[in-house]
Motif scaffolding. Sequence first.
Motif, PDB file in Angstrom:
ATOM      1  N   GLU A 256       0.834  -1.202   0.000  1.00  0.00           N
ATOM      2  CA  GLU A 256       0.000   0.000   0.000  1.00  0.00           C
ATOM      3  C   GLU A 256       0.873   1.258   0.000  1.00  0.00           C
ATOM      4  N   SER A 257       0.274   2.380  -0.386  1.00  0.00           N
ATOM      5  CA  SER A 257       0.988   3.659  -0.345  1.00  0.00           C
ATOM      6  C   SER A 257       1.433   3.959   1.082  1.00  0.00           C
ATOM      7  N   GLY A 258       2.671   4.420   1.213  1.00  0.00           N
ATOM      8  CA  GLY A 258       3.156   4.826   2.528  1.00  0.00           C
ATOM      9  C   GLY A 258       3.768   3.718   3.349  1.00  0.00           C
ATOM     10  N   THR A 259       3.976   2.518   2.778  1.00  0.00           N
ATOM     11  CA  THR A 259       4.523   1.410   3.559  1.00  0.00           C
ATOM     12  C   THR A 259       6.055   1.378   3.567  1.00  0.00           C
ATOM     13  N   GLY A 260       6.703   2.228   2.770  1.00  0.00           N
ATOM     14  CA  GLY A 260       8.162   2.303   2.810  1.00  0.00           C
ATOM     15  C   GLY A 260       8.859   1.561   1.684  1.00  0.00           C
TER      16      GLY A 260
ATOM     17  N   TRP B 129      -4.395   3.243  10.716  1.00  0.00           N
ATOM     18  CA  TRP B 129      -3.348   3.780   9.841  1.00  0.00           C
ATOM     19  C   TRP B 129      -3.576   3.483   8.358  1.00  0.00           C
ATOM     20  N   PRO B 130      -4.650   4.031   7.791  1.00  0.00           N
ATOM     21  CA  PRO B 130      -4.878   3.825   6.350  1.00  0.00           C
ATOM     22  C   PRO B 130      -3.772   4.418   5.478  1.00  0.00           C
ATOM     23  N   GLY B 131      -3.080   5.457   5.992  1.00  0.00           N
ATOM     24  CA  GLY B 131      -1.974   6.052   5.242  1.00  0.00           C
ATOM     25  C   GLY B 131      -0.630   5.466   5.590  1.00  0.00           C
ATOM     26  N   ASN B 132      -0.619   4.454   6.473  1.00  0.00           N
ATOM     27  CA  ASN B 132       0.591   3.719   6.833  1.00  0.00           C
ATOM     28  C   ASN B 132       1.673   4.609   7.436  1.00  0.00           C
ATOM     29  N   ILE B 133       2.940   4.288   7.183  1.00  0.00           N
ATOM     30  CA  ILE B 133       4.042   5.001   7.840  1.00  0.00           C
ATOM     31  C   ILE B 133       4.039   6.478   7.457  1.00  0.00           C
ATOM     32  N   ARG B 134       3.651   6.785   6.224  1.00  0.00           N
ATOM     33  CA  ARG B 134       3.614   8.188   5.810  1.00  0.00           C
ATOM     34  C   ARG B 134       2.630   8.978   6.675  1.00  0.00           C
ATOM     35  N   GLU B 135       1.478   8.379   6.980  1.00  0.00           N
ATOM     36  CA  GLU B 135       0.494   9.046   7.824  1.00  0.00           C
ATOM     37  C   GLU B 135       1.016   9.211   9.243  1.00  0.00           C
ATOM     38  N   LEU B 136       1.676   8.187   9.771  1.00  0.00           N
ATOM     39  CA  LEU B 136       2.264   8.290  11.112  1.00  0.00           C
ATOM     40  C   LEU B 136       3.314   9.390  11.156  1.00  0.00           C
ATOM     41  N   LYS B 137       4.139   9.441  10.131  1.00  0.00           N
ATOM     42  CA  LYS B 137       5.195  10.457  10.069  1.00  0.00           C
ATOM     43  C   LYS B 137       4.595  11.861  10.026  1.00  0.00           C
ATOM     44  N   ASN B 138       3.553  12.043   9.231  1.00  0.00           N
ATOM     45  CA  ASN B 138       2.913  13.355   9.152  1.00  0.00           C
ATOM     46  C   ASN B 138       2.238  13.738  10.467  1.00  0.00           C
ATOM     47  N   LEU B 139       1.638  12.746  11.142  1.00  0.00           N
ATOM     48  CA  LEU B 139       1.012  13.011  12.437  1.00  0.00           C
ATOM     49  C   LEU B 139       2.046  13.500  13.450  1.00  0.00           C
ATOM     50  N   ILE B 140       3.163  12.780  13.554  1.00  0.00           N
ATOM     51  CA  ILE B 140       4.215  13.179  14.502  1.00  0.00           C
ATOM     52  C   ILE B 140       4.770  14.550  14.119  1.00  0.00           C
TER      53      ILE B 140
ATOM     54  N   GLN C 172      -3.557  18.522   5.309  1.00  0.00           N
ATOM     55  CA  GLN C 172      -4.897  18.568   5.903  1.00  0.00           C
ATOM     56  C   GLN C 172      -5.893  17.810   5.032  1.00  0.00           C
ATOM     57  N   ALA C 173      -5.832  18.016   3.702  1.00  0.00           N
ATOM     58  CA  ALA C 173      -6.770  17.354   2.796  1.00  0.00           C
ATOM     59  C   ALA C 173      -6.524  15.849   2.749  1.00  0.00           C
ATOM     60  N   LEU C 174      -5.263  15.442   2.770  1.00  0.00           N
ATOM     61  CA  LEU C 174      -4.947  14.009   2.770  1.00  0.00           C
ATOM     62  C   LEU C 174      -5.469  13.339   4.030  1.00  0.00           C
ATOM     63  N   GLU C 175      -5.261  13.980   5.171  1.00  0.00           N
ATOM     64  CA  GLU C 175      -5.734  13.390   6.428  1.00  0.00           C
ATOM     65  C   GLU C 175      -7.262  13.325   6.454  1.00  0.00           C
ATOM     66  N   LYS C 176      -7.909  14.337   5.937  1.00  0.00           N
ATOM     67  CA  LYS C 176      -9.368  14.354   5.895  1.00  0.00           C
ATOM     68  C   LYS C 176      -9.899  13.199   5.054  1.00  0.00           C
ATOM     69  N   ASN C 177      -9.198  12.888   3.959  1.00  0.00           N
ATOM     70  CA  ASN C 177      -9.624  11.830   3.053  1.00  0.00           C
ATOM     71  C   ASN C 177      -8.920  10.506   3.316  1.00  0.00           C
ATOM     72  N   ARG C 178      -8.394  10.354   4.529  1.00  0.00           N
ATOM     73  CA  ARG C 178      -7.739   9.104   4.936  1.00  0.00           C
ATOM     74  C   ARG C 178      -6.648   8.692   3.948  1.00  0.00           C
ATOM     75  N   PHE C 179      -5.926   9.706   3.418  1.00  0.00           N
ATOM     76  CA  PHE C 179      -4.792   9.510   2.538  1.00  0.00           C
ATOM     77  C   PHE C 179      -5.181   8.829   1.223  1.00  0.00           C
TER      78      PHE C 179
END
Length: 466
Positions: free
Chosen positions: A175-179, A359-370, A434-441
């Motif tokens: 998936e997108s964002g898995t590294g 974590w639908p956006g995977n590691i990329r979403e976690l990284k953006n959250l932090i 913001q838009a990516l997080e709203k749309n679950r990446f």
Amino acid sequence: MEQNGSVLIVDDEEGLRFGLKVFLSRNGFSVRESGTLSEAKDLMQSIFFDVAILDIRLKNKESGLDLIRTIRDQNPNAVILIITGYAELDTAIDALRKGANDYLQKPLEKERVLDSIRKNRELSLLRRENRQLKEELKKGNNEGKIIVDSFVMKEILRTADQVKNLAPNILISGESGTGKEVLARYIHETGNRSENNFVALNSAALSSNLLLSELFGHRKGAFTGAVEDKAGKFELAHKGTFFLDEVGDMSLGIQAKFLRVLEEKSFEPLGGNNRIKIDTHIIAATNHDIPSLIKKGLFREDLFFRLNVIHFNLPPLRERKEDIGNLSNNFIKMYSRQYRKSVDPLGENEIQILKEYSWPGNIRELKNLINRIVILTDQEQICSEQIRRFLGCSPEEIESPIPTKTTFHVAQSGTLAERLNPVIEEYEKKILIQALEKNRFNRTRTAEELGITRKTIGRKLHSYNL
């Protein structure tokens, strides 16, 4: 005119020096010239040169070859071109062995000189970036790169270590964002090709015509706008690694050309007549189910078989939750240093909250959250309430990532565009997050909301390193 760097010309022919100086000056270079080694060394005492053009035979039995070591000591990344009126293979080999980048024969074609400078400066930049990545790995200073505690990821790295020096074609899915690119860089930087270039390209971010030019390069005049020769990614990755992301988004026509490169280990630049042989480790990645694309007639089965010699399927973050704690704390460390803050590692309660999220956006979403939390927190310890607020509320309820008053540093000099562009880029980056997080990446929904294409989303994510 924008300055492209400083050039030193050492040649005993005054007319040649003058002609080159005028030509390169018109192309944005700052040029100094000399007819002897002693004059050249005097110039080097006060000027840092990015490019040196040296005649191999000077007066009084001097040779430009004797300057190579001195130039390399001053600037290891300098581009050094050797020119001569004699076509002597042994001399050319000796020049390259001593550290020259290219060997040109008189009478010089000025465009050929300019092309060699540009090509070799690009190669030098890639090598410097790869050396920096290698040093980071040696020092263990690669936060968020390869952080594994889960059994499945340890097995993937174990297999990667087995094959990294053999250079088989590799396909990485997930998936997108898995590294996927992180794994590709790990294979390159810890393998026997690490001294050479790692070249990455996202095919989904480019139109078909532009993708062809990026892959194969082109010759001057190959198409409208091709005002000079350009090396393609395959050529730049010679002896190194070429990482092609989103391979499943390529058109069938480009897939056929890519397959031929894999089979023949050579290619023709656009507008060129001669094939260029390459020795390149090919790693491709996709977030698509390739077998399904094959059934739909959207992906070539023969290309799949060629790429799929070694296959890594990276699991989504929700299936490797053992990695969440160390990944989060490495991101905290990285962003604390970037923003010059002192933020402590997460405690067990905070890590558990993160593990309960899907974590639908995977590691990329976690990284953006932090990243967002470190930016917005005014405390040394991130608390459970902060994490719940960022994870459990709608984007409208979360503290806005777009400040009502600009907090960006605005340059005090430069044109209006030069001062304004960095601020616009920061706002655009925050709106995109913001838009990516709203749309679950989900890139498609995000693109529809923002009124842009999915390829534009991919290009901006790559540009902002998100």
